[in-house]
Design a protein around this motif. Sequence first.
Motif, PDB file in Angstrom:
ATOM      1  N   ASP A  53       0.821  -1.565  -0.180  1.00 55.02           N
ATOM      2  CA  ASP A  53       0.441  -0.327  -0.207  1.00 55.02           C
ATOM      3  C   ASP A  53       0.641   0.863  -0.254  1.00 55.02           C
ATOM      4  O   ASP A  53       1.668   1.553   1.109  1.00 55.02           O
ATOM      5  N   ASP A  56       0.365   3.927   2.867  1.00 50.84           N
ATOM      6  CA  ASP A  56       0.851   3.113   4.165  1.00 50.84           C
ATOM      7  C   ASP A  56       1.754   2.430   4.085  1.00 50.84           C
ATOM      8  O   ASP A  56       2.111   0.856   5.260  1.00 50.84           O
ATOM      9  N   GLU A  59       3.393   1.585   7.987  1.00 53.92           N
ATOM     10  CA  GLU A  59       3.201   0.765   9.142  1.00 53.92           C
ATOM     11  C   GLU A  59       2.786  -0.744   8.391  1.00 53.92           C
ATOM     12  O   GLU A  59       2.419  -1.956   8.431  1.00 53.92           O
ATOM     13  N   THR A  61       1.571  -2.119   5.274  1.00 54.70           N
ATOM     14  CA  THR A  61      -0.047  -2.925   4.535  1.00 54.70           C
ATOM     15  C   THR A  61       0.399  -3.602   3.160  1.00 54.70           C
ATOM     16  O   THR A  61       1.232  -2.667   2.978  1.00 54.70           O
TER      17      THR A  61
END
Length: 68
Positions: A53, A56, A59, A61
Amino acid sequence: MTQFLLSSLKQINCTLSGHDISVKDEENLFKCQEGFLYTKCVRCDYPLLLRMDPTDIEECTYMIMEKG
């Protein structure tokens, strides 16, 4: 014919419940520079595309997309 039917039902069930990837594939995705990785579902062997992603990155993801 029975094996084909059982395989198709397994893929439909997996698609509805959500495909699953291995921890190794997940780690390889975050190591690769391209930001994507071709793999297969560990439950039904369906071809998948994992994509980090881009919004993001901190994080870690990713998105799981059906390739087939």
